[in-house]
Write a protein that holds these residues in place. Structure first.
Motif, PDB file in Angstrom:
ATOM      1  N   THR A  47      64.027  -5.326  46.663  1.00  0.00           N
ATOM      2  CA  THR A  47      63.872  -6.198  47.823  1.00  0.00           C
ATOM      3  C   THR A  47      62.409  -6.233  48.242  1.00  0.00           C
ATOM      4  O   THR A  47      61.739  -5.206  48.290  1.00  0.00           O
ATOM      5  CB  THR A  47      64.716  -5.679  49.002  1.00  0.00           C
ATOM      6  OG1 THR A  47      66.085  -5.643  48.576  1.00  0.00           O
ATOM      7  CG2 THR A  47      64.584  -6.563  50.214  1.00  0.00           C
ATOM      8  N   SER A  93      60.232  -6.984  51.329  1.00  0.00           N
ATOM      9  CA  SER A  93      60.289  -7.176  52.776  1.00  0.00           C
ATOM     10  C   SER A  93      59.119  -8.029  53.245  1.00  0.00           C
ATOM     11  O   SER A  93      58.154  -8.267  52.502  1.00  0.00           O
ATOM     12  CB  SER A  93      60.250  -5.823  53.485  1.00  0.00           C
ATOM     13  OG  SER A  93      58.975  -5.232  53.307  1.00  0.00           O
ATOM     14  N   GLU A  94      59.199  -8.462  54.488  1.00  0.00           N
ATOM     15  CA  GLU A  94      58.085  -9.232  55.051  1.00  0.00           C
ATOM     16  C   GLU A  94      56.830  -8.376  55.144  1.00  0.00           C
ATOM     17  O   GLU A  94      55.720  -8.884  54.976  1.00  0.00           O
ATOM     18  CB  GLU A  94      58.473  -9.781  56.422  1.00  0.00           C
ATOM     19  CG  GLU A  94      59.452 -10.926  56.344  1.00  0.00           C
ATOM     20  CD  GLU A  94      59.741 -11.538  57.698  1.00  0.00           C
ATOM     21  OE1 GLU A  94      58.841 -11.553  58.559  1.00  0.00           O
ATOM     22  OE2 GLU A  94      60.874 -12.014  57.886  1.00  0.00           O
TER      23      GLU A  94
END
Length: 74
Positions: free
Chosen positions: A3, A5-6
């Motif tokens: 993943t 993430s921002e």
């Protein structure tokens, strides 16, 4: 697939922008040599003619940077 993430995306965008700023003030012929050394120019993929192409290229480079960053941390 990991993943992204921002926070990771922001970190990678900052790294990418720092790399781009590195070439500021460098003579254009030397910048061209640097780009040619690291990029394949056969398909004219890095030729930016419009603002839309510039934003698309920046997004693509940032995504690549994010994947590399997250992959290196594992």
């Amino acid at each position: 697939m990991p993943t992204i993430s921002e926070d990771v995306q922001e970190t990678c965008l900052q790294r990418l922008m720092a790399t781009m700023k590195f070439t500021e003030g460098v003579p254009p012929d030397l910048v061209a040599q640097m780009i040619t050394k690291f990029c394949v120019d056969q398909l004219d993929l890095l030729c930016v003619r419009t603002d839309a192409e510039k934003l698309l290229l920046l997004a693509a480079l940032n995504l690549v940077e994010c994947v590399a960053y997250v992959g290196a941390k594992q």
